[in-house]
Design a protein around this motif. Structure first.
Motif, PDB file in Angstrom:
ATOM      1  N   THR A  29       0.818  -1.217   0.000  1.00 49.94           N
ATOM      2  CA  THR A  29       0.000   0.000   0.000  1.00 49.94           C
ATOM      3  C   THR A  29       0.848   1.262   0.000  1.00 49.94           C
ATOM      4  O   THR A  29       0.526   2.236  -0.670  1.00 49.94           O
ATOM      5  N   GLN A  30       1.942   1.257   0.720  1.00 50.50           N
ATOM      6  CA  GLN A  30       2.792   2.447   0.849  1.00 50.50           C
ATOM      7  C   GLN A  30       3.905   2.516  -0.198  1.00 50.50           C
ATOM      8  O   GLN A  30       4.707   3.440  -0.186  1.00 50.50           O
ATOM      9  N   THR A  31       3.957   1.548  -1.094  1.00 48.57           N
ATOM     10  CA  THR A  31       4.996   1.533  -2.122  1.00 48.57           C
ATOM     11  C   THR A  31       4.702   2.592  -3.176  1.00 48.57           C
ATOM     12  O   THR A  31       3.590   2.681  -3.684  1.00 48.57           O
ATOM     13  N   GLU A  32       5.715   3.374  -3.489  1.00 49.93           N
ATOM     14  CA  GLU A  32       5.554   4.448  -4.464  1.00 49.93           C
ATOM     15  C   GLU A  32       5.333   3.872  -5.862  1.00 49.93           C
ATOM     16  O   GLU A  32       5.960   2.888  -6.254  1.00 49.93           O
ATOM     17  N   ARG A  33       4.410   4.480  -6.605  1.00 49.60           N
ATOM     18  CA  ARG A  33       4.085   4.085  -7.988  1.00 49.60           C
ATOM     19  C   ARG A  33       3.691   2.609  -8.103  1.00 49.60           C
ATOM     20  O   ARG A  33       4.002   1.937  -9.074  1.00 49.60           O
ATOM     21  N   PHE A  34       3.011   2.127  -7.096  1.00 44.35           N
ATOM     22  CA  PHE A  34       2.604   0.720  -7.044  1.00 44.35           C
ATOM     23  C   PHE A  34       1.383   0.478  -7.934  1.00 44.35           C
ATOM     24  O   PHE A  34       0.421   1.236  -7.909  1.00 44.35           O
ATOM     25  N   HIS A  35       1.434  -0.585  -8.715  1.00 42.69           N
ATOM     26  CA  HIS A  35       0.300  -1.043  -9.519  1.00 42.69           C
ATOM     27  C   HIS A  35      -0.279  -2.277  -8.828  1.00 42.69           C
ATOM     28  O   HIS A  35       0.431  -3.274  -8.632  1.00 42.69           O
ATOM     29  N   ARG A  36      -1.544  -2.209  -8.460  1.00 40.99           N
ATOM     30  CA  ARG A  36      -2.207  -3.326  -7.773  1.00 40.99           C
ATOM     31  C   ARG A  36      -2.277  -4.551  -8.682  1.00 40.99           C
ATOM     32  O   ARG A  36      -2.300  -4.445  -9.897  1.00 40.99           O
ATOM     33  N   GLN A  37      -2.348  -5.700  -8.051  1.00 38.72           N
ATOM     34  CA  GLN A  37      -2.630  -6.933  -8.769  1.00 38.72           C
ATOM     35  C   GLN A  37      -4.145  -7.131  -8.788  1.00 38.72           C
ATOM     36  O   GLN A  37      -4.819  -6.876  -7.792  1.00 38.72           O
ATOM     37  N   VAL A  38      -4.660  -7.553  -9.915  1.00 42.74           N
ATOM     38  CA  VAL A  38      -6.078  -7.884 -10.030  1.00 42.74           C
ATOM     39  C   VAL A  38      -6.180  -9.323 -10.516  1.00 42.74           C
ATOM     40  O   VAL A  38      -5.327  -9.806 -11.257  1.00 42.74           O
ATOM     41  N   VAL A  39      -7.204 -10.012 -10.055  1.00 42.54           N
ATOM     42  CA  VAL A  39      -7.406 -11.416 -10.437  1.00 42.54           C
ATOM     43  C   VAL A  39      -8.593 -11.485 -11.379  1.00 42.54           C
ATOM     44  O   VAL A  39      -9.675 -10.972 -11.089  1.00 42.54           O
ATOM     45  N   ASN A  40      -8.375 -12.121 -12.522  1.00 41.60           N
ATOM     46  CA  ASN A  40      -9.435 -12.339 -13.496  1.00 41.60           C
ATOM     47  C   ASN A  40      -9.832 -13.807 -13.436  1.00 41.60           C
ATOM     48  O   ASN A  40      -8.978 -14.683 -13.550  1.00 41.60           O
ATOM     49  N   GLN A  41     -11.106 -14.048 -13.227  1.00 41.70           N
ATOM     50  CA  GLN A  41     -11.616 -15.415 -13.172  1.00 41.70           C
ATOM     51  C   GLN A  41     -12.453 -15.686 -14.412  1.00 41.70           C
ATOM     52  O   GLN A  41     -13.167 -14.811 -14.885  1.00 41.70           O
ATOM     53  N   GLN A  42     -12.322 -16.913 -14.911  1.00 41.27           N
ATOM     54  CA  GLN A  42     -13.103 -17.308 -16.078  1.00 41.27           C
ATOM     55  C   GLN A  42     -13.581 -18.734 -15.880  1.00 41.27           C
ATOM     56  O   GLN A  42     -12.822 -19.605 -15.428  1.00 41.27           O
ATOM     57  N   SER A  43     -14.852 -18.956 -16.209  1.00 36.32           N
ATOM     58  CA  SER A  43     -15.406 -20.300 -16.057  1.00 36.32           C
ATOM     59  C   SER A  43     -14.808 -21.222 -17.110  1.00 36.32           C
ATOM     60  O   SER A  43     -14.488 -20.801 -18.220  1.00 36.32           O
ATOM     61  N   GLN A  44     -14.661 -22.487 -16.737  1.00 33.55           N
ATOM     62  CA  GLN A  44     -14.148 -23.491 -17.647  1.00 33.55           C
ATOM     63  C   GLN A  44     -15.322 -24.227 -18.275  1.00 33.55           C
ATOM     64  O   GLN A  44     -16.365 -24.407 -17.637  1.00 33.55           O
ATOM     65  N   GLU A  45     -15.157 -24.642 -19.485  1.00 36.80           N
ATOM     66  CA  GLU A  45     -16.229 -25.339 -20.185  1.00 36.80           C
ATOM     67  C   GLU A  45     -16.612 -26.635 -19.478  1.00 36.80           C
ATOM     68  O   GLU A  45     -17.781 -27.018 -19.422  1.00 36.80           O
ATOM     69  N   SER A  46     -15.647 -27.314 -18.901  1.00 33.08           N
ATOM     70  CA  SER A  46     -15.892 -28.589 -18.223  1.00 33.08           C
ATOM     71  C   SER A  46     -16.388 -28.406 -16.791  1.00 33.08           C
ATOM     72  O   SER A  46     -16.657 -29.377 -16.094  1.00 33.08           O
ATOM     73  N   GLY A  47     -16.486 -27.163 -16.338  1.00 38.79           N
ATOM     74  CA  GLY A  47     -16.892 -26.866 -14.970  1.00 38.79           C
ATOM     75  C   GLY A  47     -15.719 -26.304 -14.197  1.00 38.79           C
ATOM     76  O   GLY A  47     -14.563 -26.574 -14.486  1.00 38.79           O
ATOM     77  N   VAL A  53      -3.638 -13.729 -12.642  1.00 41.12           N
ATOM     78  CA  VAL A  53      -3.268 -12.466 -12.001  1.00 41.12           C
ATOM     79  C   VAL A  53      -2.726 -11.521 -13.068  1.00 41.12           C
ATOM     80  O   VAL A  53      -1.908 -11.909 -13.894  1.00 41.12           O
ATOM     81  N   ALA A  54      -3.211 -10.281 -13.022  1.00 43.72           N
ATOM     82  CA  ALA A  54      -2.747  -9.244 -13.936  1.00 43.72           C
ATOM     83  C   ALA A  54      -2.426  -7.996 -13.112  1.00 43.72           C
ATOM     84  O   ALA A  54      -2.775  -7.911 -11.932  1.00 43.72           O
ATOM     85  N   GLN A  55      -1.786  -7.047 -13.758  1.00 46.79           N
ATOM     86  CA  GLN A  55      -1.443  -5.796 -13.092  1.00 46.79           C
ATOM     87  C   GLN A  55      -2.461  -4.738 -13.511  1.00 46.79           C
ATOM     88  O   GLN A  55      -2.793  -4.599 -14.692  1.00 46.79           O
ATOM     89  N   ALA A  56      -2.953  -3.984 -12.547  1.00 48.98           N
ATOM     90  CA  ALA A  56      -3.916  -2.918 -12.825  1.00 48.98           C
ATOM     91  C   ALA A  56      -3.250  -1.815 -13.644  1.00 48.98           C
ATOM     92  O   ALA A  56      -2.051  -1.570 -13.523  1.00 48.98           O
ATOM     93  N   ASP A  57      -4.033  -1.153 -14.473  1.00 48.98           N
ATOM     94  CA  ASP A  57      -3.500  -0.076 -15.306  1.00 48.98           C
ATOM     95  C   ASP A  57      -3.162   1.165 -14.481  1.00 48.98           C
ATOM     96  O   ASP A  57      -2.159   1.815 -14.734  1.00 48.98           O
ATOM     97  N   GLU A  58      -4.010   1.459 -13.506  1.00 52.54           N
ATOM     98  CA  GLU A  58      -3.817   2.679 -12.729  1.00 52.54           C
ATOM     99  C   GLU A  58      -2.801   2.463 -11.610  1.00 52.54           C
ATOM    100  O   GLU A  58      -2.661   1.371 -11.083  1.00 52.54           O
TER     101      GLU A  58
END
Length: 99
Positions: A29-47, A53-58
């Motif tokens: 949180t206190q790191t200068e110019r830090f880009h948060r990690q965001v998690v993208n979830q996607q359903s699988q066809e088989s269930g 994990v990706a890096q936020a743009d802002e």
């Protein structure tokens, strides 16, 4: 492994990934110019679900969002573990009836 177990296990893994990312964000949180990690979830066809994990743009932290994400991920984790436990109990009961 049954479909129920594999779906619940993928949910546990996704929740763990979400917890890790939120923890990483809170720790930095206190790191200068830090880009948060965001998690993208996607359903699988088989269930089930996959989580990446990706890096936020802002730049910048969002402590409130990360604390809420940790709480939601912990609930998701427990719910999926409960599904696995329930399936194991059902299978055990079924085997007892058949025996």
């Amino acid at each position: 492994m049954s479909a129920i177990s594999s779906i619940a296990l993928s949910g546990v893994q996704a929740a763990s990934t979400r917890l890790d990312a939120a923890s990483h964000n809170i720790a930095n949180t206190q790191t200068e110019r830090f880009h948060r990690q965001v998690v993208n979830q996607q359903s699988q066809e088989s269930g089930g679900v996959t989580a990446t994990v990706a890096q936020a743009d802002e730049v910048g932290a969002d402590l409130a969002a990360d604390l809420v994400e940790q709480k939601m991920a912990s609930y998701t984790y427990r719910a999926n573990l409960r599904s696995i436990q329930t399936e194991e109990q059902m299978m055990s009961s079924l085997l007892d009836i058949k025996a």
